[in-house]
Design a protein around this motif. Structure first.
Motif, PDB file in Angstrom:
ATOM      1  N   TYR A   1      31.711  26.976  51.794  1.00 17.12           N
ATOM      2  CA  TYR A   1      31.529  27.142  53.233  1.00 17.12           C
ATOM      3  C   TYR A   1      32.369  28.307  53.756  1.00 17.12           C
ATOM      4  O   TYR A   1      33.499  28.534  53.323  1.00 17.12           O
ATOM      5  CB  TYR A   1      31.946  25.872  53.988  1.00 17.12           C
ATOM      6  CG  TYR A   1      31.110  24.650  53.699  1.00 17.12           C
ATOM      7  CD1 TYR A   1      29.720  24.727  53.577  1.00 17.12           C
ATOM      8  CD2 TYR A   1      31.711  23.401  53.564  1.00 17.12           C
ATOM      9  CE1 TYR A   1      28.960  23.593  53.319  1.00 17.12           C
ATOM     10  CE2 TYR A   1      30.957  22.265  53.306  1.00 17.12           C
ATOM     11  CZ  TYR A   1      29.587  22.372  53.180  1.00 17.12           C
ATOM     12  OH  TYR A   1      28.833  21.241  52.929  1.00 17.12           O
ATOM     13  N   GLU A   2      31.799  29.017  54.720  1.00 23.00           N
ATOM     14  CA  GLU A   2      32.534  30.049  55.454  1.00 23.00           C
ATOM     15  C   GLU A   2      32.868  29.488  56.832  1.00 23.00           C
ATOM     16  O   GLU A   2      32.012  28.886  57.487  1.00 23.00           O
ATOM     17  CB  GLU A   2      31.671  31.311  55.610  1.00 23.00           C
ATOM     18  CG  GLU A   2      31.285  31.982  54.288  1.00 23.00           C
ATOM     19  CD  GLU A   2      32.464  32.690  53.637  1.00 23.00           C
ATOM     20  OE1 GLU A   2      33.420  33.027  54.371  1.00 23.00           O
ATOM     21  OE2 GLU A   2      32.428  32.887  52.412  1.00 23.00           O
ATOM     22  N   PHE A   3      34.094  29.671  57.254  1.00 23.63           N
ATOM     23  CA  PHE A   3      34.527  29.101  58.521  1.00 23.63           C
ATOM     24  C   PHE A   3      34.739  30.188  59.564  1.00 23.63           C
ATOM     25  O   PHE A   3      35.416  31.187  59.313  1.00 23.63           O
ATOM     26  CB  PHE A   3      35.807  28.294  58.335  1.00 23.63           C
ATOM     27  CG  PHE A   3      35.602  27.072  57.472  1.00 23.63           C
ATOM     28  CD1 PHE A   3      35.048  25.916  58.001  1.00 23.63           C
ATOM     29  CD2 PHE A   3      35.919  27.101  56.123  1.00 23.63           C
ATOM     30  CE1 PHE A   3      34.833  24.810  57.207  1.00 23.63           C
ATOM     31  CE2 PHE A   3      35.705  25.993  55.315  1.00 23.63           C
ATOM     32  CZ  PHE A   3      35.160  24.834  55.853  1.00 23.63           C
TER      33      PHE A   3
ATOM     34  N   ALA B   1      27.170  28.059  53.594  1.00 23.97           N
ATOM     35  CA  ALA B   1      26.857  27.952  55.017  1.00 23.97           C
ATOM     36  C   ALA B   1      28.066  28.345  55.874  1.00 23.97           C
ATOM     37  O   ALA B   1      29.215  28.204  55.463  1.00 23.97           O
ATOM     38  CB  ALA B   1      26.433  26.535  55.359  1.00 23.97           C
ATOM     39  N   THR B   2      27.773  28.831  57.074  1.00 20.32           N
ATOM     40  CA  THR B   2      28.821  29.168  58.032  1.00 20.32           C
ATOM     41  C   THR B   2      29.004  28.003  58.996  1.00 20.32           C
ATOM     42  O   THR B   2      28.046  27.566  59.646  1.00 20.32           O
ATOM     43  CB  THR B   2      28.442  30.428  58.826  1.00 20.32           C
ATOM     44  OG1 THR B   2      28.332  31.531  57.920  1.00 20.32           O
ATOM     45  CG2 THR B   2      29.516  30.754  59.866  1.00 20.32           C
ATOM     46  N   ILE B   3      30.233  27.516  59.070  1.00 20.92           N
ATOM     47  CA  ILE B   3      30.552  26.399  59.947  1.00 20.92           C
ATOM     48  C   ILE B   3      31.564  26.877  60.983  1.00 20.92           C
ATOM     49  O   ILE B   3      32.623  27.396  60.646  1.00 20.92           O
ATOM     50  CB  ILE B   3      31.130  25.206  59.150  1.00 20.92           C
ATOM     51  CG1 ILE B   3      30.095  24.707  58.137  1.00 20.92           C
ATOM     52  CG2 ILE B   3      31.549  24.086  60.104  1.00 20.92           C
ATOM     53  CD1 ILE B   3      30.578  23.559  57.282  1.00 20.92           C
ATOM     54  N   ALA B   4      31.231  26.706  62.259  1.00 17.34           N
ATOM     55  CA  ALA B   4      32.132  27.082  63.350  1.00 17.34           C
ATOM     56  C   ALA B   4      33.072  25.920  63.644  1.00 17.34           C
ATOM     57  O   ALA B   4      32.646  24.764  63.698  1.00 17.34           O
ATOM     58  CB  ALA B   4      31.335  27.456  64.601  1.00 17.34           C
TER      59      ALA B   4
ATOM     60  N   VAL C   1      25.114  29.667  64.024  1.00 18.77           N
ATOM     61  CA  VAL C   1      25.762  29.308  62.766  1.00 18.77           C
ATOM     62  C   VAL C   1      24.965  28.176  62.128  1.00 18.77           C
ATOM     63  O   VAL C   1      24.004  27.664  62.701  1.00 18.77           O
ATOM     64  CB  VAL C   1      27.231  28.868  63.006  1.00 18.77           C
ATOM     65  CG1 VAL C   1      28.061  30.048  63.508  1.00 18.77           C
ATOM     66  CG2 VAL C   1      27.308  27.702  63.977  1.00 18.77           C
ATOM     67  N   ASP C   2      25.358  27.792  60.938  1.00 20.77           N
ATOM     68  CA  ASP C   2      24.647  26.702  60.271  1.00 20.77           C
ATOM     69  C   ASP C   2      25.049  25.341  60.825  1.00 20.77           C
ATOM     70  O   ASP C   2      24.233  24.414  60.869  1.00 20.77           O
ATOM     71  CB  ASP C   2      24.918  26.762  58.764  1.00 20.77           C
ATOM     72  CG  ASP C   2      24.314  28.012  58.127  1.00 20.77           C
ATOM     73  OD1 ASP C   2      23.073  28.140  58.146  1.00 20.77           O
ATOM     74  OD2 ASP C   2      25.082  28.860  57.648  1.00 20.77           O
TER      75      ASP C   2
ATOM     76  N   TYR D   1      19.815  21.911  60.552  1.00 20.22           N
ATOM     77  CA  TYR D   1      19.732  20.930  59.470  1.00 20.22           C
ATOM     78  C   TYR D   1      19.933  19.523  60.034  1.00 20.22           C
ATOM     79  O   TYR D   1      20.702  19.323  60.974  1.00 20.22           O
ATOM     80  CB  TYR D   1      20.794  21.231  58.397  1.00 20.22           C
ATOM     81  CG  TYR D   1      20.703  22.654  57.894  1.00 20.22           C
ATOM     82  CD1 TYR D   1      19.706  23.039  57.011  1.00 20.22           C
ATOM     83  CD2 TYR D   1      21.605  23.617  58.335  1.00 20.22           C
ATOM     84  CE1 TYR D   1      19.598  24.350  56.565  1.00 20.22           C
ATOM     85  CE2 TYR D   1      21.520  24.932  57.892  1.00 20.22           C
ATOM     86  CZ  TYR D   1      20.508  25.294  57.017  1.00 20.22           C
ATOM     87  OH  TYR D   1      20.406  26.602  56.583  1.00 20.22           O
ATOM     88  N   ASP D   2      19.226  18.569  59.430  1.00 25.21           N
ATOM     89  CA  ASP D   2      19.284  17.209  59.951  1.00 25.21           C
ATOM     90  C   ASP D   2      20.151  16.277  59.116  1.00 25.21           C
ATOM     91  O   ASP D   2      20.185  15.066  59.349  1.00 25.21           O
ATOM     92  CB  ASP D   2      17.880  16.619  60.115  1.00 25.21           C
ATOM     93  CG  ASP D   2      17.094  16.604  58.813  1.00 25.21           C
ATOM     94  OD1 ASP D   2      17.676  16.894  57.740  1.00 25.21           O
ATOM     95  OD2 ASP D   2      15.885  16.296  58.872  1.00 25.21           O
ATOM     96  N   SER D   3      20.857  16.810  58.137  1.00 28.35           N
ATOM     97  CA  SER D   3      21.798  16.009  57.359  1.00 28.35           C
ATOM     98  C   SER D   3      22.827  16.934  56.726  1.00 28.35           C
ATOM     99  O   SER D   3      22.583  18.149  56.573  1.00 28.35           O
ATOM    100  CB  SER D   3      21.076  15.215  56.261  1.00 28.35           C
ATOM    101  OG  SER D   3      20.623  16.079  55.231  1.00 28.35           O
ATOM    102  N   VAL D   4      23.949  16.365  56.360  1.00 29.34           N
ATOM    103  CA  VAL D   4      24.988  17.161  55.691  1.00 29.34           C
ATOM    104  C   VAL D   4      24.468  17.694  54.361  1.00 29.34           C
ATOM    105  O   VAL D   4      24.732  18.844  53.987  1.00 29.34           O
ATOM    106  CB  VAL D   4      26.256  16.309  55.480  1.00 29.34           C
ATOM    107  CG1 VAL D   4      27.268  17.067  54.629  1.00 29.34           C
ATOM    108  CG2 VAL D   4      26.868  15.933  56.812  1.00 29.34           C
ATOM    109  N   ASP D   5      23.716  16.867  53.649  1.00 24.52           N
ATOM    110  CA  ASP D   5      23.199  17.275  52.336  1.00 24.52           C
ATOM    111  C   ASP D   5      22.272  18.478  52.444  1.00 24.52           C
ATOM    112  O   ASP D   5      22.120  19.240  51.483  1.00 24.52           O
ATOM    113  CB  ASP D   5      22.456  16.108  51.674  1.00 24.52           C
ATOM    114  CG  ASP D   5      23.396  14.975  51.278  1.00 24.52           C
ATOM    115  OD1 ASP D   5      24.617  15.235  51.162  1.00 24.52           O
ATOM    116  OD2 ASP D   5      22.904  13.842  51.112  1.00 24.52           O
TER     117      ASP D   5
END
Length: 269
Positions: free
Chosen positions: A176-178, A130-133, A193-194, A120-124
């Protein structure tokens, strides 16, 4: 994981040659100063001042590490005289956790932490769920969560502080999933991950520039200054003070201006 373990084992074997504690004297009469460092940018910056310190009778030996544990263990054990890889909140947390009394001899620079994504090219554009590491060590995990909280993406409990963990999240409107990952591995898993929140010293070697590639970037008010750490009582030794002074010299500032022009490394006064 096997590669990381192998690296640590190699470092452990290498350190058998460094046991002894106090600074040694080389054959030419110079004081030998062994400094543990992560390769980039810490090891690179140290390499710039080898000749400068040699002129002052100090032989600088740079011992590279690729993790966040062994540099402090080696320093505590007297296998090196200083290390340069960590920010002050991490040092304080490590002391509290292990009962150590390592101290800062001087702050050198800040590496802004940022949120990156190859999808993805932006936070929006990052979808709900989404999964965030994020890093799995206490202070950098908290630092990552604070980055999200300061940008309104999550809310943390009032007493979470710099060592916040996912359990301290009180509001997560995007669901969000971490995934908690060892910090050095984050650049390698970013495609799985996302998005991932990555420390500067691991982002830079992976070709990631916070101001260019980061979807969220830590602000200039960051308290996460990278320091020269030593055993308490060593901070006023002439060779340690010479090390700190050399890292604040024009040789280093000129290099940073040329090679990190986008704010990947920000020197502090």
């Amino acid at each position: 994981m096997k590669k990381i373990v192998a690296t640590l084992l190699i470092a452990l074997v290498a350190f058998t040659a460094f046991a002894g504690g106090a600074a040694e004297t080389s054959a030419d009469g110079n004081i030998v100063l062994r400094v543990g460092a992560s390769p980039e940018p810490h090891g690179t910056l140290l390499s710039l001042i080898v000749d400068q310190l040699a002129e002052q009778g100090i032989t600088l030996e740079i011992v590279e590490f690729t993790d966040y544990v062994m540099p402090n263990e080696a320093l505590q054990a007297g296998e090196i005289e200083a290390n340069y890889f960590q920010h002050l909140p991490y040092l304080e947390s490590y002391n509290n956790e292990h009962g150590y009394n390592l101290v800062s001899a001087g702050g050198i620079h800040i590496e802004p932490m940022a949120l990156y994504s190859t999808k993805y090219d932006s936070v929006d554009a990052i979808p709900d769920g989404a999964t965030i590491a994020i890093p799995n060590d206490p202070t950098n995990e908290g630092r990552a969560l604070l980055l999200l909280a300061n940008n309104g993406l999550i809310e943390l409990s009032e007493d979470a502080g710099v060592e916040a963990i996912p359990a301290d999240i009180t509001s997560n409107p995007h669901g969000y999933e971490f995934t908690e990952i060892e910090a050095a591995s984050l650049p390698r898993v970013i495609g799985d991950v996302d998005a991932a929140i990555i420390n500067g010293n691991y982002a830079i070697p992976a070709g990631l520039i916070a101001t260019r590639d980061g979807l969220l970037i830590e602000g200039g008010e960051s308290p996460y200054v990278n320091v020269i750490a030593v055993r308490d009582g060593d901070q006023d030794k002439p060779e340690i003070q010479a090390l700190v002074e050399a890292l604040k010299s024009s040789v280093v500032s000129d290099y940073v201006a040329e090679h990190y022009p986008n704010g990947e490394v920000i020197l502090v006064d």
